[in-house]
Each structure stands twice: as structure tokens, then as C-alpha cells.
Design a protein around this motif. Structure first.
Motif, PDB file in Angstrom:
ATOM      1  N   PRO A  12      28.352  35.763   7.553  1.00 38.50           N
ATOM      2  CA  PRO A  12      28.709  34.339   7.647  1.00 38.50           C
ATOM      3  C   PRO A  12      29.717  34.051   8.738  1.00 38.50           C
ATOM      4  CG  PRO A  12      29.593  35.339   5.640  1.00 38.50           C
ATOM      5  CD  PRO A  12      28.649  36.325   6.235  1.00 38.50           C
ATOM      6  N   GLU A  13      30.476  35.065   9.146  1.00 34.97           N
ATOM      7  CA  GLU A  13      31.463  34.882  10.205  1.00 34.97           C
ATOM      8  C   GLU A  13      30.836  34.502  11.547  1.00 34.97           C
ATOM      9  OE1 GLU A  13      33.269  37.264   6.998  1.00 34.97           O
ATOM     10  OE2 GLU A  13      31.361  37.395   8.085  1.00 34.97           O
ATOM     11  N   MET A  14      29.516  34.700  11.691  1.00 30.92           N
ATOM     12  CA  MET A  14      28.856  34.265  12.922  1.00 30.92           C
ATOM     13  C   MET A  14      28.983  32.754  13.111  1.00 30.92           C
ATOM     14  SD  MET A  14      25.417  36.363  13.780  1.00 30.92           S
ATOM     15  CE  MET A  14      25.536  37.960  14.590  1.00 30.92           C
ATOM     16  N   GLY A  15      29.205  32.056  12.031  1.00 33.30           N
ATOM     17  CA  GLY A  15      29.388  30.611  12.126  1.00 33.30           C
ATOM     18  C   GLY A  15      30.654  30.208  12.850  1.00 33.30           C
ATOM     19  N   ASN A  16      31.513  31.178  13.168  1.00 27.24           N
ATOM     20  CA  ASN A  16      32.736  30.889  13.932  1.00 27.24           C
ATOM     21  C   ASN A  16      32.478  30.765  15.430  1.00 27.24           C
ATOM     22  OD1 ASN A  16      34.121  31.185  11.503  1.00 27.24           O
ATOM     23  ND2 ASN A  16      34.703  33.313  11.913  1.00 27.24           N
ATOM     24  N   LEU A  17      31.296  31.194  15.875  1.00 34.11           N
ATOM     25  CA  LEU A  17      31.003  31.261  17.315  1.00 34.11           C
ATOM     26  C   LEU A  17      30.484  29.905  17.789  1.00 34.11           C
ATOM     27  CD1 LEU A  17      29.272  34.763  17.316  1.00 34.11           C
ATOM     28  CD2 LEU A  17      31.713  34.219  17.455  1.00 34.11           C
ATOM     29  N   ALA A  18      31.335  28.912  17.702  1.00 38.23           N
ATOM     30  CA  ALA A  18      30.929  27.513  17.846  1.00 38.23           C
ATOM     31  C   ALA A  18      30.440  27.156  19.244  1.00 38.23           C
ATOM     32  CB  ALA A  18      32.078  26.601  17.449  1.00 38.23           C
TER      33      ALA A  18
END
Length: 260
Positions: free
Chosen positions: A55-61
Motif C-alpha cells: 500500500p505504500e506505493m500510494g505515496n508515489l504521488a
């Protein structure tokens, strides 16, 4: 074989990362979400990665392209991908992903190409995909998607290629697909679609390929298909469709370059 080290998350100034076709093994570390300066590519395709999409991939805005295809990734598509507001390309095909397509994917207003083919996805296609006004390619074939094709797909005025074949979709082909003026390819074969072909399909002046075989479609083939002057291929066999005489005369001009 080597794994992606957790220490990759220390490269916080990284702006571009391509590590495809390197026989990488193991899971994608959650620390990859620390690379918030990535603004172009994150390409991990054609490796032997497994486990879930962190889910941390969602930080790559700021990411524009996310390529995770041709791995062994499993689990659900993380809803956090809906945070990638600059994403134009999302390739996660040929994995073992399961669960439903998260409605949050409909938040990706810049998305141009969405390909989720050859996974184990189930559930319905979220109506929120109709928000993707820049989308030109939508490939969801070879999954276990069920329910109907959302009417909202007819809002995708930029759509050129649309494939949902080899699923378990039911109900009728929505007439709203006749709004897709740029559509050239519609492939829906090997589902459980029923009722007749909507005559609105005849509005698609750029249409070249229509593939509907192995469904439970009925009724006459609409004469409006004869308006499709760029049509080169239509495949409709293994259905209960029939030609009305007026329809056949219109489609006769395609006889030498089509398959029925």
C-alpha cells in the motif's frame, strides 16, 4: 536470483527507476514508498516478484508510469493506487492478483492506459472507471469479472481500445457504448452477454474490429452496422444472432474482409 533490498527506501532523491527483466525474486519492500521524488517510471516488470502490491506505493504521488506486469504478484490491488493522481499508465497484467478492481482507480483522472489482463480478479467492474476521461486503452480480459458492463463506460470519449473478453460478464451490451466516437476495437467474446447488439454501435464511425463470439446474444444484427465504413473484422459466431435481409445487404460490402 536477488531480492529488492529494503534499503532501496534510503534513495530518497531517486527520480527514475527501471529494474525490469532482472530475474528479481521475492516481495516488493514497503520501503519503496519512501521514494516520493519518483516522477516518471517505476518499472519492475518481467521478474519473479511475488506477494502483494504494498500500500505504500500510494505515496508515489508524482509517478506517471507504474509497470508491474509479468510477475507472480498476488492479493488484492491496493486501494492506495488511487492516490497516484499523475499516473498515465498502469500495467499490472499477467500476475495472480485477486479480489475486485478497487473503485479508487476511478480517481486517476490522468490515466491513459489501464491494463489488468490475465489475473484472477472477480467482482464487478466499478462504475467509477467512467471518470477516466483521458483513457484510450482499457484491457480487463481473461479474469473472472462478473455483473454487467457499467453504463458509465460510455463517458470515456477518448477510448480507442476496449477489451473485456474471457470473463463471466452478464446482462446486455450497454447502448452507451455508442457514445465512444473514437473507439476502433471492441472485444467482448467468451462471456455470458445476452439480448441484442444495440443499434447505437453503428454510430462508431472509426470502428474496425468487433468480436462478440461465444455469448448468448439474440435477435437480428442491426442494420446500422452497415454504416461502419472502416470495419474490417466482425466475429459473431456461437450466438443466436441472425441477419435480417436489409442488414445483410448493408454488410455485404464487408463480405471479403470479415468473419462471421
Amino acid at each position: 536470483m536477488r531480492e529488492i533490498p529494503r534499503e532501496i527506501g534510503l534513495l530518497t532523491n531517486l527520480v527514475f527507476q527501471v529494474i525490469d527483466q532482472n530475474r528479481l525474486y521475492g516481495s516488493i519492500p514497503s520501503t519503496i514508498g519512501n521514494l516520493t521524488k519518483l516522477y516518471d517510471f517505476l518499472a519492475l516488470w518481467d521478474n519473479q516478484l511475488f506477494g502483494s502490491i504494498p500500500p505504500e506505493m500510494g505515496n508515489l504521488a508524482s509517478l506517471s508510469t507504474l509497470s508491474l506486469q509479468r510477475n507472480n504478484l498476488s492479493g488484492k490491488i491496493s486501494v492506495s493506487l488511487g492516490n497516484l493522481s499523475d499516473l498515465t499508465t498502469l500495467y499490472i497484467f499477467k500476475n495472480q492478483l485477486s479480489g475486485s478492481i478497487p473503485p479508487e482507480i476511478g480517481n486517476l483522472k490522468s490515466l491513459d492506459d489501464l491494463e489488468i489482463i490475465t489475473n484472477n480478479l472477480n467482482g464487478t467492474i466499478p462504475a467509477s472507471l467512467g471518470n477516466l476521461s483521458d483513457l484510450t486503452t482499457l484491457y480487463h480480459y481473461k479474469n473472472q469479472l462478473s455483473g454487467s458492463i457499467p453504463l458509465e463506460i460510455g463517458n470515456l470519449k477518448s477510448l480507442v481500445n476496449f477489451e473485456l473478453a474471457i470473463n463471466i460478464l452478464t446482462s446486455s451490451i450497454p447502448a452507451s457504448l455508442g457514445n465512444l466516437s473514437k473507439l476502433t476495437i471492441l472485444i467482448l467474446h467468451e462471456n455470458h452477454l445476452s439480448d441484442s447488439i444495440p443499434p447505437h454501435i453503428g454510430n462508431l464511425k472509426s470502428f474496425k474490429t468487433l468480436v462478440l463470439y461465444t455469448n448468448t446474444l439474440t435477435g437480428s444484427i442491426p442494420a446500422s452496422l452497415g454504416n461502419l465504413t472502416d470495419l474490417t473484422t466482425y466475429t459473431l459466431w456461437e450466438s443466436s444472432l441472425w441477419f435480417h435481409s436489409s442488414t445483410y445487404s448493408k454488410l455485404d460490402k464487408f463480405e471479403k474482409r470479415t468473419f462471421v
